[in-house]
Motif scaffolding. Structure first.
Motif, PDB file in Angstrom:
ATOM      1  N   ILE A   1       0.838  -1.202   0.000  1.00  0.00           N
ATOM      2  CA  ILE A   1       0.000   0.000   0.000  1.00  0.00           C
ATOM      3  C   ILE A   1       0.865   1.242   0.000  1.00  0.00           C
ATOM      4  O   ILE A   1       0.599   2.221  -0.720  1.00  0.00           O
ATOM      5  CB  ILE A   1      -0.951  -0.017   1.209  1.00  0.00           C
TER       6      ILE A   1
ATOM      7  N   LYS B   1       0.933   4.130  -2.811  1.00  0.00           N
ATOM      8  CA  LYS B   1       0.503   5.465  -2.374  1.00  0.00           C
ATOM      9  C   LYS B   1       1.229   6.568  -3.129  1.00  0.00           C
ATOM     10  O   LYS B   1       0.649   7.605  -3.456  1.00  0.00           O
ATOM     11  CB  LYS B   1       0.738   5.614  -0.869  1.00  0.00           C
TER      12      LYS B   1
ATOM     13  N   ASP C   1      -7.485   0.564  -2.924  1.00  0.00           N
ATOM     14  CA  ASP C   1      -8.319   1.324  -1.994  1.00  0.00           C
ATOM     15  C   ASP C   1      -7.497   1.851  -0.832  1.00  0.00           C
ATOM     16  O   ASP C   1      -7.676   2.994  -0.391  1.00  0.00           O
ATOM     17  CB  ASP C   1      -9.456   0.440  -1.469  1.00  0.00           C
ATOM     18  N   GLY C   2      -6.568   1.016  -0.339  1.00  0.00           N
ATOM     19  CA  GLY C   2      -5.751   1.441   0.784  1.00  0.00           C
ATOM     20  C   GLY C   2      -4.772   2.542   0.439  1.00  0.00           C
ATOM     21  O   GLY C   2      -4.452   3.382   1.282  1.00  0.00           O
ATOM     22  N   ALA C   3      -4.311   2.571  -0.812  1.00  0.00           N
ATOM     23  CA  ALA C   3      -3.309   3.561  -1.216  1.00  0.00           C
ATOM     24  C   ALA C   3      -3.884   4.969  -1.322  1.00  0.00           C
ATOM     25  O   ALA C   3      -3.163   5.959  -1.163  1.00  0.00           O
ATOM     26  CB  ALA C   3      -2.688   3.143  -2.550  1.00  0.00           C
ATOM     27  N   ARG C   4      -5.167   5.080  -1.659  1.00  0.00           N
ATOM     28  CA  ARG C   4      -5.815   6.400  -1.793  1.00  0.00           C
ATOM     29  C   ARG C   4      -5.035   7.312  -2.741  1.00  0.00           C
ATOM     30  O   ARG C   4      -4.799   8.489  -2.450  1.00  0.00           O
ATOM     31  CB  ARG C   4      -5.994   7.067  -0.421  1.00  0.00           C
ATOM     32  N   ASN C   5      -4.635   6.740  -3.854  1.00  0.00           N
ATOM     33  CA  ASN C   5      -3.856   7.483  -4.852  1.00  0.00           C
ATOM     34  C   ASN C   5      -4.688   7.588  -6.120  1.00  0.00           C
ATOM     35  O   ASN C   5      -4.836   6.605  -6.844  1.00  0.00           O
ATOM     36  CB  ASN C   5      -2.543   6.738  -5.121  1.00  0.00           C
ATOM     37  N   PRO C   6      -5.230   8.759  -6.429  1.00  0.00           N
ATOM     38  CA  PRO C   6      -6.113   8.870  -7.597  1.00  0.00           C
ATOM     39  C   PRO C   6      -5.401   8.593  -8.919  1.00  0.00           C
ATOM     40  O   PRO C   6      -6.057   8.249  -9.910  1.00  0.00           O
ATOM     41  CB  PRO C   6      -6.611  10.322  -7.533  1.00  0.00           C
TER      42      PRO C   6
ATOM     43  N   ARG D   1      -5.945   4.821  -9.786  1.00  0.00           N
ATOM     44  CA  ARG D   1      -7.297   4.286  -9.851  1.00  0.00           C
ATOM     45  C   ARG D   1      -7.773   4.294 -11.299  1.00  0.00           C
ATOM     46  O   ARG D   1      -7.229   5.022 -12.142  1.00  0.00           O
ATOM     47  CB  ARG D   1      -8.244   5.092  -8.969  1.00  0.00           C
TER      48      ARG D   1
ATOM     49  N   TYR E   1      -2.978   4.518 -14.250  1.00  0.00           N
ATOM     50  CA  TYR E   1      -3.665   3.212 -14.207  1.00  0.00           C
ATOM     51  C   TYR E   1      -3.408   2.510 -15.529  1.00  0.00           C
ATOM     52  O   TYR E   1      -3.873   2.944 -16.571  1.00  0.00           O
ATOM     53  CB  TYR E   1      -5.157   3.458 -13.992  1.00  0.00           C
TER      54      TYR E   1
END
Length: 303
Positions: free
Chosen positions: A68, A72, A94-99, A102, A108
């Motif tokens: 994660i 991140k 989801d844990g990384a919260r890196n747009p 995604r 991505y």
């Protein structure tokens, strides 16, 4: 210089460092194969890490907190796709919260979109069919021609995010393709020896290597993907080995080889434990060497 002036100078140097040092793209890949190809294209303009190891089944990876943290800060997350990583990848993203990494983000990178896929099922897919991937067979890196497509995808993505180094990425991609072409010329005789020869494979992962080499997979040890073989299925496999004269049973290092050894003992076929990925066998630390090893091993066994 007194202590106060030294402190000011040090602070100024630290503040200036990001402005003078050339930033590198931070790349995370789901597998070692994607990692090696990414490094071949990105060179010293990127830093890269991989999540799964070459000796692991990539379907089953523990979603560690350290992964994660890597995601991140990632500029690019490249993955095999086709639900290969479905058991662990969503938790990490989801844990990384890196747009950026995604779906829809700039980093991505679903590598499967560059591939002509095999084994895309028709109709409805359910659990009665085993671990069938509804979008197609995800083990496409085992066809060296697909490695070129993957390299091209990395070139495009790195050039998009780092346009000033686009020519560098293009040159590295060409060098990778040339190295792969040279290796392919070296194993051309082995491919000719393999073409049309019957083999047994444990899992459907070897379908892409069969497409590339022309080997004829006459049976799978699993009656359905991910389903352990029953005694009746093993009897059918042995009958197929005897009928076709198959001389090799191909299995990955992370599968239990007991049943393969049983069939080999009763039919005279040879069990080949082949690494599907970089690092799957000690000393095979790059994509080209893995492909060369696997092709040469199969050629030697089917003669």
């Amino acid at each position: 210089m007194n202590r106060r002036n030294f402190a000011f100078a040090l602070a100024a140097a630290l503040l200036a460092w990001p402005l003078t040092a050339e930033a590198q793209l931070k790349v995370v890949t789901s597998t070692t194969d994607l990692y090696d190809i990414a490094k071949s294209v990105g060179g010293n303009k990127i830093t890269a890490v991989h999540i799964s190891e070459g000796y692991q089944d990539p379907h089953f990876v523990e979603a560690k907190p350290s992964f994660i943290l890597q995601l991140k800060n990632a500029d690019v997350f490249a993955f095999v796709g086709l639900d290969l990583e479905i058991g662990w990848m969503p938790l990490l993203i989801d844990g990384a919260r890196n747009p950026r990494i995604r779906q829809g983000g700039s980093g991505y990178l679903d590598v499967s979109r560059a591939i002509r896929l095999l084994d895309v099922p028709g109709g409805n897919v359910d659990r009665s069919q085993g671990d069938v991937h509804p979008l197609g067979n995800p083990h496409y890196w085992l066809d060296p021609d697909n490695a070129k497509r993957i390299a091209g995808l990395f070139r495009n993505k790195f050039s998009e995010l780092d346009p000033k180094n686009a020519s560098f990425y293009s040159a590295n991609e060409k060098a990778f393709d040339n190295r792969l072409d040279a290796a392919a010329r070296g194993w051309a005789a082995a491919r000719a020896q393999i073409r049309g020869k019957p083999v047994v494979a444990y899992h459907t992962s070897w379908r892409y290597l069969a497409e590339y080499t022309g080997m004829n997979i006459v049976a799978f040890m699993e009656p359905k993907p991910g389903v352990p073989p029953s005694p009746s299925h093993l009897a059918q496999v042995m009958a197929t080995v005897r009928r076709t004269g198959a001389k090799a049973i191909i299995i990955e290092p992370f599968y239990d080889r007991k049943t393969a050894d049983l069939i080999a003992a009763r039919t005279g076929a040879k069990v080949l434990v082949l690494p599907p990925s970089v690092g799957g066998v000690r000393g095979l630390n790059d994509y080209v060497s893995v492909m060369q090893y696997d092709i040469q091993q199969v050629a030697g066994a089917v003669q």
